[in-house]
Motif scaffolding. Structure first.
Motif, PDB file in Angstrom:
ATOM      1  N   VAL A  77       0.826  -1.208   0.000  1.00  0.00           N
ATOM      2  CA  VAL A  77       0.000   0.000   0.000  1.00  0.00           C
ATOM      3  C   VAL A  77       0.859   1.257   0.000  1.00  0.00           C
ATOM      4  CG1 VAL A  77      -1.614   1.350   1.397  1.00  0.00           C
ATOM      5  CG2 VAL A  77      -1.998  -1.095   1.061  1.00  0.00           C
ATOM      6  N   LEU A  78       1.866   1.293   0.843  1.00  0.00           N
ATOM      7  CA  LEU A  78       2.724   2.484   0.920  1.00  0.00           C
ATOM      8  C   LEU A  78       3.477   2.718  -0.386  1.00  0.00           C
ATOM      9  CD1 LEU A  78       4.172   2.133   4.544  1.00  0.00           C
ATOM     10  CD2 LEU A  78       2.470   3.776   3.725  1.00  0.00           C
ATOM     11  N   THR A  79       3.895   1.645  -1.044  1.00  0.00           N
ATOM     12  CA  THR A  79       4.620   1.781  -2.302  1.00  0.00           C
ATOM     13  C   THR A  79       3.711   2.323  -3.400  1.00  0.00           C
ATOM     14  OG1 THR A  79       6.114  -0.027  -1.731  1.00  0.00           O
ATOM     15  CG2 THR A  79       5.955   0.563  -4.058  1.00  0.00           C
ATOM     16  N   VAL A  80       2.511   1.768  -3.506  1.00  0.00           N
ATOM     17  CA  VAL A  80       1.562   2.251  -4.514  1.00  0.00           C
ATOM     18  C   VAL A  80       1.192   3.703  -4.236  1.00  0.00           C
ATOM     19  CG1 VAL A  80      -0.797   2.004  -5.389  1.00  0.00           C
ATOM     20  CG2 VAL A  80       0.629  -0.016  -5.077  1.00  0.00           C
ATOM     21  N   LEU A  81       0.969   4.036  -2.994  1.00  0.00           N
ATOM     22  CA  LEU A  81       0.626   5.403  -2.625  1.00  0.00           C
ATOM     23  C   LEU A  81       1.739   6.376  -3.009  1.00  0.00           C
ATOM     24  CD1 LEU A  81      -1.297   7.371  -1.224  1.00  0.00           C
ATOM     25  CD2 LEU A  81      -0.190   6.803   0.947  1.00  0.00           C
ATOM     26  N   ALA A  82       2.973   5.995  -2.721  1.00  0.00           N
ATOM     27  CA  ALA A  82       4.113   6.863  -3.046  1.00  0.00           C
ATOM     28  C   ALA A  82       4.253   7.039  -4.555  1.00  0.00           C
ATOM     29  CB  ALA A  82       5.393   6.275  -2.461  1.00  0.00           C
ATOM     30  N   LEU A  83       4.068   5.964  -5.317  1.00  0.00           N
ATOM     31  CA  LEU A  83       4.162   6.054  -6.776  1.00  0.00           C
ATOM     32  C   LEU A  83       3.048   6.932  -7.345  1.00  0.00           C
ATOM     33  CD1 LEU A  83       4.949   2.309  -7.541  1.00  0.00           C
ATOM     34  CD2 LEU A  83       6.493   4.239  -7.974  1.00  0.00           C
ATOM     35  N   ALA A  84       1.847   6.784  -6.807  1.00  0.00           N
ATOM     36  CA  ALA A  84       0.719   7.597  -7.273  1.00  0.00           C
ATOM     37  C   ALA A  84       0.953   9.074  -6.946  1.00  0.00           C
ATOM     38  CB  ALA A  84      -0.579   7.108  -6.644  1.00  0.00           C
ATOM     39  N   ASP A  85       1.483   9.347  -5.767  1.00  0.00           N
ATOM     40  CA  ASP A  85       1.769  10.729  -5.369  1.00  0.00           C
ATOM     41  C   ASP A  85       2.831  11.369  -6.263  1.00  0.00           C
ATOM     42  OD1 ASP A  85      -0.087  10.669  -3.360  1.00  0.00           O
ATOM     43  OD2 ASP A  85       1.352  10.307  -1.746  1.00  0.00           O
ATOM     44  N   MET A  86       3.681  10.532  -6.855  1.00  0.00           N
ATOM     45  CA  MET A  86       4.711  11.043  -7.753  1.00  0.00           C
ATOM     46  C   MET A  86       4.181  11.296  -9.157  1.00  0.00           C
ATOM     47  SD  MET A  86       8.033   8.797  -6.613  1.00  0.00           S
ATOM     48  CE  MET A  86       9.189   9.846  -7.475  1.00  0.00           C
ATOM     49  N   GLY A  87       2.927  10.937  -9.388  1.00  0.00           N
ATOM     50  CA  GLY A  87       2.307  11.237 -10.666  1.00  0.00           C
ATOM     51  C   GLY A  87       2.235  10.096 -11.653  1.00  0.00           C
ATOM     52  N   LEU A  88       2.656   8.876 -11.274  1.00  0.00           N
ATOM     53  CA  LEU A  88       2.557   7.754 -12.196  1.00  0.00           C
ATOM     54  C   LEU A  88       1.090   7.405 -12.437  1.00  0.00           C
ATOM     55  CD1 LEU A  88       5.600   7.441 -11.231  1.00  0.00           C
ATOM     56  CD2 LEU A  88       5.305   5.034 -11.855  1.00  0.00           C
ATOM     57  N   THR A  89       0.744   7.218 -13.688  1.00  0.00           N
ATOM     58  CA  THR A  89      -0.653   6.969 -14.040  1.00  0.00           C
ATOM     59  C   THR A  89      -0.884   5.552 -14.560  1.00  0.00           C
ATOM     60  OG1 THR A  89      -0.273   7.888 -16.247  1.00  0.00           O
ATOM     61  CG2 THR A  89      -1.092   9.398 -14.548  1.00  0.00           C
ATOM     62  N   ASN A  90       0.159   4.737 -14.569  1.00  0.00           N
ATOM     63  CA  ASN A  90      -0.003   3.347 -14.998  1.00  0.00           C
ATOM     64  C   ASN A  90       0.697   2.454 -13.981  1.00  0.00           C
ATOM     65  OD1 ASN A  90      -0.822   1.213 -16.618  1.00  0.00           O
ATOM     66  ND2 ASN A  90       0.986   1.316 -17.931  1.00  0.00           N
ATOM     67  N   ILE A  91      -0.036   2.105 -12.936  1.00  0.00           N
ATOM     68  CA  ILE A  91       0.512   1.320 -11.826  1.00  0.00           C
ATOM     69  C   ILE A  91      -0.224  -0.007 -11.750  1.00  0.00           C
ATOM     70  CG2 ILE A  91       0.943   1.224  -9.349  1.00  0.00           C
ATOM     71  CD1 ILE A  91       0.806   4.294  -9.317  1.00  0.00           C
ATOM     72  N   TRP A  92       0.523  -1.096 -11.920  1.00  0.00           N
ATOM     73  CA  TRP A  92      -0.022  -2.445 -11.779  1.00  0.00           C
ATOM     74  C   TRP A  92       0.394  -2.974 -10.412  1.00  0.00           C
ATOM     75  CZ3 TRP A  92      -2.334  -5.430 -15.907  1.00  0.00           C
ATOM     76  CH2 TRP A  92      -2.459  -4.704 -17.108  1.00  0.00           C
ATOM     77  N   ALA A  93      -0.561  -3.530  -9.687  1.00  0.00           N
ATOM     78  CA  ALA A  93      -0.243  -4.012  -8.334  1.00  0.00           C
ATOM     79  C   ALA A  93      -0.862  -5.374  -8.075  1.00  0.00           C
ATOM     80  CB  ALA A  93      -0.732  -3.005  -7.295  1.00  0.00           C
ATOM     81  N   HIS A 100      -7.521  -5.894   0.157  1.00  0.00           N
ATOM     82  CA  HIS A 100      -6.250  -5.344  -0.294  1.00  0.00           C
ATOM     83  C   HIS A 100      -6.434  -4.677  -1.662  1.00  0.00           C
ATOM     84  CE1 HIS A 100      -1.736  -6.288  -1.319  1.00  0.00           C
ATOM     85  NE2 HIS A 100      -1.967  -5.001  -1.171  1.00  0.00           N
ATOM     86  N   ALA A 101      -7.170  -5.335  -2.549  1.00  0.00           N
ATOM     87  CA  ALA A 101      -7.406  -4.797  -3.894  1.00  0.00           C
ATOM     88  C   ALA A 101      -8.160  -3.471  -3.835  1.00  0.00           C
ATOM     89  CB  ALA A 101      -8.181  -5.803  -4.725  1.00  0.00           C
ATOM     90  N   ARG A 102      -9.193  -3.388  -2.993  1.00  0.00           N
ATOM     91  CA  ARG A 102      -9.971  -2.149  -2.891  1.00  0.00           C
ATOM     92  C   ARG A 102      -9.116  -0.983  -2.414  1.00  0.00           C
ATOM     93  NH1 ARG A 102     -14.314  -5.628  -1.305  1.00  0.00           N
ATOM     94  NH2 ARG A 102     -13.739  -5.470   0.886  1.00  0.00           N
ATOM     95  N   ILE A 103      -8.245  -1.274  -1.457  1.00  0.00           N
ATOM     96  CA  ILE A 103      -7.359  -0.216  -0.962  1.00  0.00           C
ATOM     97  C   ILE A 103      -6.413   0.247  -2.065  1.00  0.00           C
ATOM     98  CG2 ILE A 103      -5.496   0.303   0.667  1.00  0.00           C
ATOM     99  CD1 ILE A 103      -6.833  -1.703   2.594  1.00  0.00           C
ATOM    100  N   LEU A 104      -5.832  -0.711  -2.781  1.00  0.00           N
ATOM    101  CA  LEU A 104      -4.898  -0.368  -3.848  1.00  0.00           C
ATOM    102  C   LEU A 104      -5.565   0.483  -4.921  1.00  0.00           C
ATOM    103  CD1 LEU A 104      -3.058  -3.791  -4.286  1.00  0.00           C
ATOM    104  CD2 LEU A 104      -2.139  -1.716  -3.234  1.00  0.00           C
TER     105      LEU A 104
END
Length: 210
Positions: A77-93, A100-104
Motif C-alpha cells: 500500500v505504501l509503495t503504490v501510494l508513493a508512486l501515485a503521489d509522484m504522478g505515475l498513471t499506470n501502476i499495476w499491483a 487489499h485490492a480495494r485499498i490499492l
C-alpha cells in the motif's frame, strides 16, 4: 519499474526484459537482487515505501510501475501510494485479497491483479481435460484452445455454424506441423485439429464436450 522481485514480480520483470524492455528491478532482499542482476537492466536493493528512495531511483520517469509485493500488505500500500503521489498513471499491483485490492484501487493503482486466484481458476477449467488452454476475462467471456469436437470434423465452418448452434466463435486452427491459420467460413476442420475459440465460459465448456 518492478518493485518486489518474488515469484510474481520476478517473473514479470524477467519476461519484460526478454522482450527487450528496459527494466529497473527493486527489492529489499539482497538474495533476490543478486538473483535477477544478470537478467534485468538494473537491480537495486532498496525500500520503496519511502518516497525519498523512489525519487532517488527516478521512479517519476517511468511510464509504468509494477508492484509485486503481496504478503506485506502495508509495504504494498505504501509503495503504490508513493508512486501515485509522484504522478505515475499506470501502476499495476498484486493483491492478496479483495480488501487489499480495494485499498490499492482507491490510492492510485490503475490495474490490480490476483495471480494466485486467476491461476487457480485456470487450472480448474483445464482439469476437465477437454480444454488445452484457457484465458478468462471479467465478464464470463473467455478464449480457449481445445481439440476439435467430433461433430464439426470434416465440415467447413460455414456448414457447422458454430456461432449459431453453440454460441462460440472459432478464431483459428492449429494443425500438427503447420503454422496457425485464422479461421474463415471455408476453413475445413480436420481430425486432430486444435481450435482457438472465443465465447462465454459455459458455452465453451459445452462446446468442448459435444
Amino acid at each position: 519499474m518492478v518493485v518486489g522481485l518474488g515469484r510474481f514480480g520476478g517473473a514479470v520483470a524477467r519476461r519484460l526484459a526478454s522482450m527487450g524492455t528496459e527494466v529497473l528491478g527493486v527489492d529489499t532482499d539482497p538474495e533476490l537482487v543478486q538473483e535477477h542482476a544478470e537478467h534485468l537492466t538494473k537491480v537495486v536493493e532498496a525500500d520503496c515505501t519511502d518516497p525519498a528512495v523512489l525519487r532517488q531511483l527516478g521512479a517519476a520517469d517511468f511510464a509504468t510501475a509494477v508492484v509485486g509485493i503481496g504478503s506485506d500488505i502495508e509495504a504494498s500500500v505504501l509503495t503504490v501510494l508513493a508512486l501515485a503521489d509522484m504522478g505515475l498513471t499506470n501502476i499495476w499491483a498484486k493483491a492478496s485479497n479483495a480488501n487489499h485490492a480495494r485499498i490499492l484501487e482507491r490510492i492510485g493503482a490503475t490495474h490490480v491483479v490476483f495471480p494466485e486466484e486467476r491461476m487457480g481458476e485456470r487450472v480448474a477449467h483445464l482439469l476437465n481435460e477437454r480444454l488445452l488452454d484457457f484465458i478468462a476475462f471479467d465478464d464470463e467471456f473467455a478464449i480457449a484452445r481445445l481439440a476439435a469436437p467430433e461433430p464439426i470434423v470434416g465440415l467447413p465452418l460455414v456448414t457447422s455454424a458454430c456461432r449459431k448452434k453453440y454460441d462460440v466463435t472459432v478464431v483459428g486452427v492449429k494443425r500438427k506441423g503447420e503454422a496457425f491459420i485464422h479461421a474463415v467460413p471455408d476453413t475445413i476442420i480436420f481430425p486432430d485439429d486444435e481450435l482457438v475459440v472465443s465465447g462465454k465460459i459455459k458455452d465453451l465448456e459445452q462446446f468442448s464436450a459435444i
